[in-house]
Design an enzyme around this catalytic site. Sequence first.
Site, short mmCIF file in Angstrom:
data_model
loop_
_atom_site.label_atom_id
_atom_site.label_comp_id
_atom_site.label_asym_id
_atom_site.label_seq_id
_atom_site.Cartn_x
_atom_site.Cartn_y
_atom_site.Cartn_z
N SER A 228 20.91 35.97 -27.10
CA SER A 228 21.46 35.61 -28.41
C SER A 228 22.23 34.31 -28.29
O SER A 228 22.68 33.92 -27.21
CB SER A 228 22.40 36.70 -28.91
OG SER A 228 23.61 36.69 -28.17
N ASP A 229 22.39 33.64 -29.43
CA ASP A 229 23.40 32.59 -29.47
C ASP A 229 24.75 33.28 -29.40
O ASP A 229 24.87 34.49 -29.61
CB ASP A 229 23.26 31.76 -30.75
CG ASP A 229 23.88 30.38 -30.62
OD1 ASP A 229 24.71 30.17 -29.70
OD2 ASP A 229 23.56 29.49 -31.43
N TRP A 230 25.79 32.50 -29.14
CA TRP A 230 27.11 33.09 -28.89
C TRP A 230 27.64 33.76 -30.16
O TRP A 230 27.80 33.12 -31.20
CB TRP A 230 28.05 32.01 -28.39
CG TRP A 230 28.08 31.89 -26.89
CD1 TRP A 230 29.20 31.77 -26.12
CD2 TRP A 230 26.98 31.91 -25.96
NE1 TRP A 230 28.85 31.71 -24.78
CE2 TRP A 230 27.50 31.80 -24.65
CE3 TRP A 230 25.60 32.02 -26.11
CZ2 TRP A 230 26.71 31.79 -23.51
CZ3 TRP A 230 24.79 32.01 -24.97
CH2 TRP A 230 25.34 31.90 -23.69
#
Length: 838
Positions: free
Chosen positions: A224-226
């Site tokens: 995932s992105d952060w």
Amino acid sequence: MVQLDVEKTIEELTLGEKVALTAGIDFWHTAAVPRLNIPSLRLSDGPNGVRGTRFFNGVPAACFPCATALGATWDTKLLHEVGRLMGEESIAKGTHVVLGPTINIQRSPLGGRGFESFAEDGVLSGILAGHYCKGLQETGVAATLKHFVCNDQEHERLAVDSIVTMRAMREIYLLPFQLAMRICKTACVMTAYNKINGTHVSENKQIITDILRKEWGWDGLVMSDWFGTYSTSDAINAGLDLEMPGPTRWRGTALAHAVSSNKAFEFVVDERVRNILNLHNFVEPLGIPENAPEKALNRPEDQALLRRAAAESVVLMKNQDNILPLKKEKPILVIGPNAKTAAYCGGGSASLDAYYTVTPFEGVSAQSQGEVKFSQGVYSYKELPLLGPLLKTDDGKKGFKFRVYNEPPSEPNRQLIDELHLESSSGFLMDYKHPKIKTFTFYVDMEGYFTPEEDGIYDFGVTVVGTGKLFVDDELVVDNSKNQRQGTAMFGNATVEEKGSKELKAGQTYKVVLQFGTAPTSDLDMRGVVIFGPGGFRFGAARRVSQEELISKAAELASQASQVVIFAGLTSEWETEGHDRDHMDLPPGSDEMISRVLDANPNAVVVIQSGTPVTMPWAHKAKALLQAWFGGNECGNGIADVLYGAVNPAAKLPLSFPVRLQDNPSYLNFRSERGRVLYGEDVYVGYRYYEKVDLAPLFPFGHGLSYTTFSRSDLSLATTPEKPQLEDGEPITATVSVTNTGSVAGAEIVQLWVAPPPTGVNRPVRELKGFAKVFLQPGETKKVEIVVEKKLATSWWDEQREKWASEKGTYEVLVTGTGDEVLKTSFEVGKTRYWLGL
């Protein structure tokens, strides 16, 4: 680290250990299982440099030109070299996985992260990204293609629903990922923050599993992105292997409970763990231990590559009357707000503390043999210039003291728990740690001494993720602790800059103190914003001046100068993650300054630094114009190399530059409205739109001049016989002779376009399908070959069949480059065929 027997290891892992492996443990590290020799891996941001583990007070790094600058080179060999150096920088930072490159599409000039992606065209972007990743992964470091997919704006990026047709998705937004993977099978992919047609990408099975894994046959790790994970069962079942950062929000006990309730089956968790363990085996040969120390490289050969990349990215937009190159022996007047500012990178994930920077003024001064004069022209800061570098500590060092406490200033006898010496008065504390700090709530006093060089009223400004009060000689000048307003800095976490002023005397020393409280002390409503750690601060100051006075002085000096260069544009304040630009204009006063200097001296050279297009209402006046992007460590030297002719410019625009914002195809459909954004331009992004509606941009995609001239001739095609199926691609080889007809050695970029036959489907007038860069001495001729696959050169996405369609008909091939000359030929597709796959 050791190579793991993946299947045996999965059998030996407990459910709790499997669950732990599917999420990070902190901002930059994955979980470890020591009893089975599974180490923690380190990840680091890498759009244009490997920052390491610290935003705040980190180890310096090499800063590469931004992605649009690299895109402007159209140079696959250079991108391979840049990728290799990125890998070597990563190893120096003890990092196993680089979080880059970014290959989203700039559907609007306003996108806050537009500078992070290579191009508005999927072919140019995907091919360059593939070679970049190939160079990076040759070092053993894992590359991460991001953000998969349609992460094309910052406004409400966590929540916005991108409404996009599957045809546009395939032909525009997925294409760069598809082409990059054909060149380099990257180890990782990062999902986008946004939704697509109602479902967040990180839990979108169609995107992650059906297309990425099954159709394209890719078997790497999906992260995932952060803070871009939004569910437990949906995300794990869709194919999201790794939630970042840690500690987990959605996995841990929640995932264990989902398994026990059959919301997610253990064999699905095993699939996620398998991809994580395969990543361990991919990076194991690096031999980087857990929590490896971070060090700097900064080698001479790396500096040379950075300088070459900066110079080769500069686009010569205009050169009427051969104003350029400049004469070294002549005196020169340098004007403008970007002259003494190193606009070396954009903001957000791309920002880092560079080993060193070279301003344009320094670059010009190093090469000029005549007198170099400077005039400010205008100030273009969004927030007041940083005060930190102008301060001194009580013991005479440059900078200020940074003193940390658990208690607020109102608490008597509070205990000092940490003290640092800093020079930059901008700090994002998301990775600041101290053993005596147990929560995100703590307080910092920053103290330094300022001695102004001129009398006058000085404006002071404070921007915080938290609260801040700035005192000058114990007088409260700025209070940013109450009635705070949401701003755009620091990923959109920070307040608007609050200002105050005080009259100061030249030569007198003043004590400056910022009392800062971290993010929990703020009263801002942070809904819809990604929260990064305990907060951040920024404080600046400048003597109040009249812009009119500065402009008049610059114009007067320009009227008397034999050579003038204007440096203007944007900086990381204006182009940054977390915030889209409000308009395409240069900062206030810049256009007027440029126009009046050009009126005073029509031969003045204009150099614009920006990561994405800006309006240029004065462009018709400018005889010589350069687009210089954010050029990395060596930005100033790279620009000067082109100005003085040490490097003959060859770069071409990777983006269309519209005359005005209203001309761009996404004008009516950019930003989130009630939680959604309609990709109403469909496949007509960038040049595809301008050519379809016959609307001339200010400067078109692919435009760029040279100090020499080229001719192209003898275009021929060699095609492959058609087969019943198109899966093998059927290569087409275009051959063209390119001659340097001028008197200066230089490089030409040959662009190959394909125009489809008339069909029942609306299609772009033509599309870029291949390109090649060739270097030629004066009078030299070389044959250039460009190979494209018929299936990629001819196909469009058929939504009814859910397949690519290569339709029967005559396809025109157009070859272009520097200048207006267009060579044409054609080839036939004898039968309509359909295909799927990579």
